[in-house]
Motif scaffolding. Structure first.
Motif, mmCIF file in Angstrom:
data_model
loop_
_atom_site.group_PDB
_atom_site.id
_atom_site.type_symbol
_atom_site.label_atom_id
_atom_site.label_comp_id
_atom_site.label_asym_id
_atom_site.label_seq_id
_atom_site.Cartn_x
_atom_site.Cartn_y
_atom_site.Cartn_z
ATOM 1 N N UNK A 152 -0.670 2.272 -50.256
ATOM 2 C CA UNK A 152 -2.202 3.300 -50.019
ATOM 3 C C UNK A 152 -2.398 4.014 -51.542
ATOM 4 N N UNK A 153 -2.104 3.412 -52.161
ATOM 5 C CA UNK A 153 -2.821 4.260 -54.033
ATOM 6 C C UNK A 153 -4.196 3.371 -53.782
ATOM 7 N N UNK A 154 -4.583 2.653 -53.729
ATOM 8 C CA UNK A 154 -5.450 1.341 -53.871
ATOM 9 C C UNK A 154 -6.118 1.937 -52.171
ATOM 10 N N UNK A 155 -5.914 2.732 -51.241
ATOM 11 C CA UNK A 155 -6.546 2.401 -50.595
ATOM 12 C C UNK A 155 -7.223 4.343 -51.329
ATOM 13 N N UNK A 163 3.795 8.374 -45.298
ATOM 14 C CA UNK A 163 4.159 7.774 -46.537
ATOM 15 C C UNK A 163 5.730 8.134 -47.008
ATOM 16 N N UNK A 164 6.352 7.126 -48.018
ATOM 17 C CA UNK A 164 7.565 7.492 -48.937
ATOM 18 C C UNK A 164 7.251 7.962 -50.057
ATOM 19 N N UNK A 165 6.156 8.222 -50.046
ATOM 20 C CA UNK A 165 5.273 8.568 -51.545
ATOM 21 C C UNK A 165 6.275 10.681 -51.473
ATOM 22 N N UNK A 166 7.214 10.358 -52.326
ATOM 23 C CA UNK A 166 7.419 11.762 -52.174
ATOM 24 C C UNK A 166 6.131 13.182 -53.007
ATOM 25 N N UNK A 210 -0.397 15.151 -64.560
ATOM 26 C CA UNK A 210 0.408 15.912 -63.743
ATOM 27 C C UNK A 210 0.050 15.027 -62.676
ATOM 28 N N UNK A 211 -1.102 14.686 -62.548
ATOM 29 C CA UNK A 211 -0.996 13.846 -61.108
ATOM 30 C C UNK A 211 -0.366 12.963 -61.161
ATOM 31 N N UNK A 219 5.142 9.687 -59.126
ATOM 32 C CA UNK A 219 6.230 9.436 -59.235
ATOM 33 C C UNK A 219 7.856 10.288 -59.169
ATOM 34 N N UNK A 220 7.592 11.794 -58.955
ATOM 35 C CA UNK A 220 8.651 12.336 -59.215
ATOM 36 C C UNK A 220 9.496 11.990 -57.481
ATOM 37 N N UNK A 221 11.295 12.071 -57.514
ATOM 38 C CA UNK A 221 12.095 11.517 -56.438
ATOM 39 C C UNK A 221 12.255 12.889 -55.335
ATOM 40 N N UNK A 222 12.057 14.146 -56.271
ATOM 41 C CA UNK A 222 12.700 14.825 -55.928
ATOM 42 C C UNK A 222 11.663 15.573 -55.516
ATOM 43 N N UNK A 223 12.200 16.131 -53.596
ATOM 44 C CA UNK A 223 11.328 16.792 -52.705
ATOM 45 C C UNK A 223 10.571 18.183 -53.237
ATOM 46 N N UNK A 224 11.572 19.233 -53.977
ATOM 47 C CA UNK A 224 11.469 20.326 -53.418
ATOM 48 C C UNK A 224 10.454 20.675 -54.902
#
Length: 467
Positions: A108-111, A139-142, A182-183, A188-193
């Motif tokens: 996904x990141x390569x895309x 995507x599972x990347x939050x 920041x990006x 890398x953030x795992x917490x949705x909120x």
């Protein structure tokens, strides 16, 4: 370990080696070169590869991974720097006995990187982006998920456009105006909120970046007029107070307006910084090599480049680039290539949806360009947050197929109005604004689209050019 840079960083790599570091360069930029017998500005290079009368120069790193190296056997070298790094991940996984499939989590990141670095959407890149877009929908990347929510992207209709013009600019804005960390933190953030909050911050930074870009572009265009640069074949515009991270975006805007290779320069911390954007007829990086005495550092591609230089060399750079450009008047003429002369009356939802088989669209696989002429304009109205775009109601077709269809134009709305006023008069423009008989007839190049609004789908056209 570098990503997307380092191929021209001969002095920095030499210093790293002097300090005892092991250095691996992964990059996709053009390799610096000199011609046979020509002196090169740095001693910290290897000179062992030759091709077509050129001597290519590499940093003295432990490994230099770049598909543009002469003789490199990689079958499709037009991949972006992030994908070059991804290829190294595959090699490392193999070396450590990790299944290749695990490296596919980065697809996904390569895309995203491939689209945002404007790589040709052909061959491997086309497959990578098409597969990546499908994965991004769920995507599972939050962080990516939060950013798509924050920018109100309809995931079912996710396209390369959304990556290049919505998602990518938000990540760029964090690096340009604040910190690229920041990006990275968002990805890398795992917490949705927390991810939702961070995504909103990136969107706000991008909104600020848009405002600064508009101001910078306006200032650059004013300077071109005041100084008479518009007659140059290569534009070199020094805008001292422009934020250095915006030079490339402004250069792209100016290039689009004048259809000339454009360098936008500004004041950096210790020297003048700048970025260039080019046209297909002008290989920017190669031309910069011809005047490399003007630069402290530089690098790039045929279509884009970055540089730093001393302020006293700005005038010399402008003079030499124009003297050596080799561009003709014909090269500088904007060219509109029409794929299909198709009556607008043919546009409907079914035909438009059939075109999706050609996606993903982008560099190297552009949307087909359709055209129709002598179209009656029924109404002109303003759209957009700043009323900067135009929406048109059109009437088209022969008697047996006459119909009304809506069109949108996302170019300069004020310039469009001026053109109508010049060709048809103020009264005609006023009448079109009121939706009364104006007599305005135009020729358009366009692309069919489906407008999704309030649960209802309608066919429309997106106007590219008009006359």
């Amino acid at each position: 370990l570098t990503c997307d840079n380092g191929i021209a960083a001969v002095d920095a790599v030499e210093e790293a080696k002097r300090l005892g570091m092991r250095v691996v360069v992964t990059d996709h930029h053009e390799i610096p070169f000199s011609t046979e017998g020509e002196e090169y500005h740095s001693e910290f290079v290897t000179r062992d590869e030759k091709a077509e009368g050129r001597v290519y120069h590499y940093p003295v790193a432990d490994a230099v991974v770049d598909p543009h190296r002469p003789g490199d056997p990689y079958p499709y070298p037009a991949i972006c720097g992030a994908v070059v790094a991804w290829k190294l991940v595959f090699v490392l996984y193999e070396a450590f006995g990790i299944d290749h499939e695990e490296a596919m989590e980065f697809l996904e990141l390569a895309c995203v990187a491939t689209v945002c670095d404007i790589m040709p959407l052909l061959d491997e890149n086309r497959a990578m982006v098409r597969l990546g877009l499908e994965r991004l929908k769920t995507t599972a990347n939050k962080g990516l998920s939060a950013l798509m929510d924050a920018t109100r992207i309809d995931r079912e209709n996710l396209s390369s456009y959304h990556l290049g013009f919505v998602v990518g600019p938000c990540f760029n804005a964090s690096g340009r105006l604040d910190s690229a960390e920041r990006g990275l933190a968002l990805l890398l953030e795992e917490d949705e909120e927390k991810a939702q909050e961070m995504a909103q911050t990136l969107v706000a930074l991008n909104d600020k970046r848009k405002e600064m870009t508009e101001e910078g572009t306006k200032l650059a265009l004013e300077l071109i007029q005041q100084e008479g640069y518009w007659s140059d074949r290569v534009l070199v515009v020094y805008v001292p107070d422009l934020h250095e991270s915006l030079c490339g975006i402004v250069a792209g805007r100016v290039k689009e307006k004048y259809n000339r290779p454009t360098f936008i320069l500004c004041n950096g911390k210790n020297e003048v910084k700048g970025s260039g954007r080019s046209i297909p007829e002008y290989s920017m990086f190669e031309r910069m090599q011809e005047v490399d005495e003007c630069f402290i550092k530089y690098g790039g591609h045929p279509m884009a480049a970055g540089l730093s230089m001393k302020q006293e060399h700005v005038g010399k750079l402008r003079r030499l680039l124009n003297e050596k450009c080799g561009l003709t008047e014909a090269d500088l003429l904007p060219k509109v290539m029409i794929d299909v002369p198709q009556p607008i009356s043919y546009v409907n939802i079914e035909r438009t949806q059939e075109l999706s088989i050609l996606e993903p669209f982008g560099n190297g696989n552009e949307k087909p360009v359709f055209a129709d002429k002598d179209i009656l304009v029924l109404r002109i109205s303003d759209i957009g947050k700043e009323k900067q775009y135009r929406k048109l109601a059109l009437f088209t077709g022969a008697k047996e197929s006459q119909r009304r269809i809506e069109a949108v134009y996302f170019g300069d709305g004020e310039e469009f109005d001026r053109y109508i006023e010049e060709k048809f008069g103020k009264d005609a423009l006023y009448a079109a604004r009121q939706g009364t008989r104006s007599g305005i007839r135009l020729t358009f190049t366009y692309y069919p689209a489906v407008n999704h609004y309030m649960g209802r789908d309608t066919a429309q056209i997106v106007i590219n050019d008009y006359r």
